[in-house]
Design an enzyme around this catalytic site. Structure first.
Site, PDB file in Angstrom:
ATOM      1  N   CYS A  54       0.830  -1.211   0.000  1.00 56.29           N
ATOM      2  CA  CYS A  54       0.000   0.000   0.000  1.00 56.29           C
ATOM      3  C   CYS A  54       0.863   1.259   0.000  1.00 56.29           C
ATOM      4  O   CYS A  54       0.475   2.300  -0.546  1.00 56.29           O
ATOM      5  CB  CYS A  54      -0.949  -0.001   1.200  1.00 56.29           C
ATOM      6  SG  CYS A  54      -0.133  -0.302   2.773  1.00 56.29           S
ATOM      7  N   HIS A 309      -1.395   0.787   7.802  1.00 59.05           N
ATOM      8  CA  HIS A 309      -1.871   0.869   6.421  1.00 59.05           C
ATOM      9  C   HIS A 309      -1.657   2.294   5.908  1.00 59.05           C
ATOM     10  O   HIS A 309      -1.838   3.268   6.642  1.00 59.05           O
ATOM     11  CB  HIS A 309      -3.361   0.511   6.377  1.00 59.05           C
ATOM     12  CG  HIS A 309      -3.926   0.476   4.996  1.00 59.05           C
ATOM     13  ND1 HIS A 309      -3.422  -0.326   4.003  1.00 59.05           N
ATOM     14  CD2 HIS A 309      -4.960   1.174   4.434  1.00 59.05           C
ATOM     15  CE1 HIS A 309      -4.125  -0.128   2.885  1.00 59.05           C
ATOM     16  NE2 HIS A 309      -5.053   0.773   3.126  1.00 59.05           N
TER      17      HIS A 309
END
Length: 976
Positions: A54, A309
């Site tokens: 990510c 994340h």
């Protein structure tokens, strides 16, 4: 409604409701609508997260929306020979980018004109050599990639392409040092691609920039050597911004090293920043305009520096609208959603969250933003970037593949729906005719198969009824609960369509199994009543010869035995069914387990002697009445029958008489030998090589094994065989030479030998057969110091064999496999003392003998547990008739495991790292928290083998565990 599982006629609730209700076309397939994968109008294209990538996706989206960078990359010439020749790429050949620039070109072209909702960046990630399962440091990735891109583009001829990274991202600052004495100014100019700003103790972005540029005093030990003064002087040092790039990257240092814990941690403090940033007050030359607009905010969700994340809030330079880029999902931010840098944290309790400060118009604050990107404000219109023809051809080819996939999925959905409708009508019709009407032919079929037939997600397999068969090949009565009775018409259809078998109609019901099951059930119900009846009958004294002999152990446990036997008959029926179906007995069942099962005695077999007749011991049996025996025979029809006028086994009587005679002989022999060899029986009376006795110059040697075996016989002459010979050959080599030196016999080899006085040796030679005489002689001059004495042996030492023995012993200690070592966990640097550890100079066999000697008289009987035990299953034991023999037992030097220790099986060639992994599973201590030592030596080389580290069988390794600093739970992506 639920199905009545025990009722074979109940056909409700088996999955039919799916087919009898209204038709839902989506239930006929499991294929998602391919149009959900199509890019919406005026929407951006997402990027697939390949596991923990990510952080890469956020930077790619941010760089894609830098139009100048995208334009420059599109101008890079391709290395593809077909394209440079103007021929285009063959349609049967996939395009494979060769350089990082070509990967970025192709990726940006797809992001710009692809019809897909998201694309796969695996080619780009693979070209960089990134591990898709490991999350890297995002700030470090940004620096390294920009350096790689600048180096790659520096080889281009077009200056607009060659200098794009410097133009867009590169600025200059100077480290300026001013001498306080003479005022001399020293300047060191350096390039930067981002400014790294400390956020500790600050609330606003401008405060962080001010601290970055603040003046630092150089005093004391940090004084500056001035070239003019030619000496160390007090000075001041600061950073001056000389020029700023078009795109200003500001790295907020959220991830810092914690000196107390030795780990990185994340600073979750709020930092305020505005959409407009005026950098003029911070510049050295204030002639130009340095007003910047916020263009991107990169965010790390999660409270830990080791997991989390990454997402990005990026502004579209053409429309000025903000978008949230979260891997495949892209969302427009407007209205209340337009809160830049704000994302909810992962796995953080709401109570621990700091309250968000209030922000004015045009300002934002974030506790998760780790990079702010500002673009120089300009009045020029934003660029319109066109995809080059070569790249557009590749994009259109990919779009064609996508359209083909969409059409293929749509067709598959259409076919599935058509098949589903046909089956729907078929199932509705068959379900109506499924119940068997009274008096009509019928079949039994598995409920499980019927449910699978009604489950549209799994196509039915051929019908398999073998699991429901009994040992006679018919329907097992106990399997009726998992079967359903259906009409013959539907059964014919099923077998024609799906095949399988065997068919189970009305003739398949097994009468034999039903009769047997009823017999067992009746006996089970009758068992308690019969137990009371037999108990009362046993109280009656039997007169005459009308009774029968029954084992006392069998009488104590007959009800339990009967119940087990009845249950086993049920199980046997199922097992025989399994064998009929081809199920092989599990390989895990060892031969020992089979032998034990064979040795388990059935009812009344405890009074059967080895010759198959009535045993001679009347203490193990009693007489019961004929009525009691007939009741017991109902449950044990195959039990051995002995009327009370039956004579005992004649062979056993002869053996018993012989055994009594042998016992008396052995007792007499043991008593004579003990009296004759008092010194040999007591260790304290034996001579010792370490302190040679003055009264003699000669001593004889026998093996310690002989001494132990002889002592066992003397202590228990009725239980052990007499010793007739002394085997000293075990102490000699094949050439007849002695294997031990005088020094070794006083130390490590002393446990293998026993010393004998000369007077006692004469008696030993009369009592035992000696294969080899071994003698040690002391030679000492009259009046000389005892320490100067010389010792010789007969036979003499064999040096070659002695050396070979030592080498073999060392090799055995270094080349072992599957040996046991012990890991002892140390608590607070203290090793737990051994609880009642046995002394090593006493053999385990001797300890057992002493315990047996102290037992009550009855317990010395080998059949004591059998005759006085509870209602356990008896094992065959005829030790009275078997010669008692045992292999030689050496003195035990095995390590005894104590509390806090665990035994591990290891090999000499395995590494210390592999041992640490075993310890981790045994003690739940991570390898990097393990401090291991052996005999005071620290074990630290993880690549070294256990053999090279001196770890030998039976070693004890001390484990001291460092306390873990923190337990970082995985958040969203894979742990870093």
């Amino acid at each position: 409604r639920r199905n009545c599982r025990g009722n074979p006629n109940c056909l409700v609730g088996i999955g039919e409701h799916v087919w009898l209700g209204e038709i839902d076309e989506n239930s006929f397939h499991n294929i998602d609508d391919p149009n959900c994968e199509r890019r919406k109008k005026n929407a951006f294209v997402g990027l697939t997260n390949l596991g923990a990538t990510c952080y890469v996706n956020t930077f790619l989206q941010m760089w894609f929306l830098n139009l100048e960078l995208r334009q420059a990359l599109y101008l890079c010439p391709s290395t593809c020979s077909e394209y440079t020749a103007g021929e285009g790429i063959p349609k049967d050949k996939d395009y494979e980018p060769q350089t990082i620039c070509e990967h970025l070109q192709y990726l940006f072209a797809l992001l710009q004109n692809s019809k897909r909702r998201y694309i796969d960046p695996s080619g780009f990630v693979k070209a960089l050599g990134l591990d898709t399962g490991q999350q890297q440091d995002a700030q470090e990735f940004s620096k390294l990639f920009m350096s790689l891109l600048e180096d790659t583009l520096s080889k281009q001829k077009n200056p607009d392409v060659r200098n794009i990274v410097q133009k867009q991202f590169c600025g200059e600052y100077a480290y300026v040092t001013v001498c306080n004495q003479c005022g001399r100014e020293s300047k060191l100019v350096s390039k930067f691609y981002e400014l790294e700003l400390n956020i500790q103790g600050h609330k606003q972005l401008t405060d962080c920039i001010t601290e970055f540029l603040k003046e630092e005093k150089l005093e004391g030990d940090n004084r500056y050597f001035c070239e003019t003064c030619q000496s160390k002087q007090n000075a001041t040092r600061k950073i001056r911004l000389l020029s700023l790039p078009c795109t200003l990257n500001l790295q907020l240092m959220r991830f810092v090293f914690d000196r107390q814990t030795g780990h990185k941690k994340k600073l979750n403090t709020y930092i305020g920043f505005s959409e407009l940033l005026d950098m003029e007050p911070f510049m050295e030359q204030k002639s130009d305009v340095y007003v910047y607009e916020l263009s991107a905010v990169l965010i790390h969700r999660g409270v830990s520096a080791y997991s989390g994340h990454y997402i990005a809030h990026v502004k579209d330079p053409q429309t000025g609208e903000w978008y949230k880029f979260n891997d495949e999902d892209i969302e427009k931010m407007e209205g209340k959603k337009l809160q830049l840098g704000i994302e909810e944290d992962l796995a953080e309790p709401s109570k621990s969250q700091t309250r968000k400060p209030k922000c004015g118009k045009g300002t934002h604050c974030s506790r998760n933003a780790y990079m702010l990107v500002y673009r120089l404000q300009t009045r020029e219109k934003s660029l319109t970037v066109e995809v080059p023809a070569f790249l557009q051809e590749l994009v259109e080819r990919d779009n064609c593949k996508f359209e083909e996939w969409c059409n293929e999925m749509a067709e598959m959905r259409k076919q599935s729906v058509a098949r589903g409708k046909i089956k729907h009508e078929e199932v509705k019709e068959l379900y109506k005719r499924l119940p068997a009407e009274a008096g009509s032919p019928y079949d039994f079929i598995s409920l499980e198969w019927l449910q699978k037939w009604l489950d549209e997600s799994t196509p039915p397999k051929p019908i398999d009824n073998t699991a429901c068969l009994c040992s006679h090949g018919k329907l097992h009565p106990d399997k009726i609960s998992i079967m359903k009775r259906i009409s013959e018409y539907v059964a014919d259809f099923f077998y024609r369509r799906y095949g399988g078998g065997p068919r189970l109609n009305v003739k398949a019901l097994c009468k034999d199994c039903v009769v047997e099951r009823c017999r067992i059930l009746r006996l089970k119900n009758q068992l308690n009543e019969d137990y009371k009846t037999v108990t009362n009958l046993l109280k009656i004294t039997v007169k005459g010869n009308d009774g029968f002999w029954v084992g006392k152990a069998s009488l104590r446990s007959w009800r339990q035995l009967a119940l087990e036997q009845l249950n086993e008959q049920d199980e046997d029926a199922e097992h025989s069914n399994g064998k009929m179906n081809g199920n092989v007995q599990s390989k895990g069942e060892s031969n020992e387990e089979k032998r034990e099962e064979e040795e388990e005695l059935n009812f009344n077999e405890d009074i059967v002697c080895p010759h198959g007749d009535l045993c001679i011991s009347e203490n193990e049996r009693r007489v019961v009445s004929k009525e009691a025996w007939e009741k017991l025979k109902q449950y044990f029809p195959k039990a051995p029958e002995f009327p009370n006028n039956r004579e005992c086994c004649s062979q056993c009587k002869i053996l018993e008489r012989e055994g009594e005679e042998n016992e008396a002989l052995h007792k007499m022999m043991a008593s004579e030998q003990k009296t004759s060899l008092q010194n040999l029986f007591h260790d304290k009376c034996r001579p010792c090589l370490g302190s040679w006795p003055q009264e003699t110059d000669e001593l004889y040697i026998v093996s310690q094994f002989f001494v132990e075996e002889w002592r066992k016989f003397v202590r228990r002459p009725t239980r052990c065989s007499p010793v007739s010979s002394i085997g000293n050959s075990a102490l000699l080599c094949p050439h007849g030479g002695l294997m031990f030196t005088y020094a070794s016999m006083t130390k490590e080899d002393s446990k293998l030998i026993a010393l004998i006085w000369p007077s006692e040796w004469e008696r030993i030679q009369k009592l035992f057969v000696v294969d080899h005489v071994i003698k040690i002689t002391r030679m000492q001059a009259a009046g000389a110091d005892p320490e100067s004495a010389l010792y010789t042996s007969e036979p003499q030492l064999c040096p070659e064999c002695r050396e070979g023995l030592l080498c073999q012993q060392q090799r055995d200690l270094r080349e072992y496999t599957q040996a046991t070592i012990y890991i002892h966990k140390v608590v607070d640097n203290k090793k737990v003392m051994k609880d009642a550890a046995p002394e090593l100079n006493v053999s385990s066999s001797e300890a057992e003998e002493e315990r047996e000697e102290n037992k009550p008289e009855g317990e010395q009987d080998p059949d004591f547990n059998q005759t006085n035990g509870g209602a356990k299953r008896q094992k065959i034991s005829h030790q009275s008739y078997v010669t008692y023999q045992k292999q030689g037992i050496r003195r035990s030097t095995r390590h005894r495991k104590v509390r806090g220790e665990k035994a591990l099986l290891v090999s000499a060639n395995q590494t210390l790292k592999e041992l640490k992994i075993q310890i981790m599973h045994a003690f739940s201590v991570a390898p990097f928290d393990q401090n291991l030592s052996i005999d005071g030596k620290i074990l630290s080389d993880d690549t070294a083998t256990l053999g090279s580290l001196g770890v030998i069988p039976e070693s004890v390794i001390l484990l001291k565990a460092d306390e873990p600093i923190a337990d970082y739970a995985a958040m969203d992506d894979v742990m870093q």
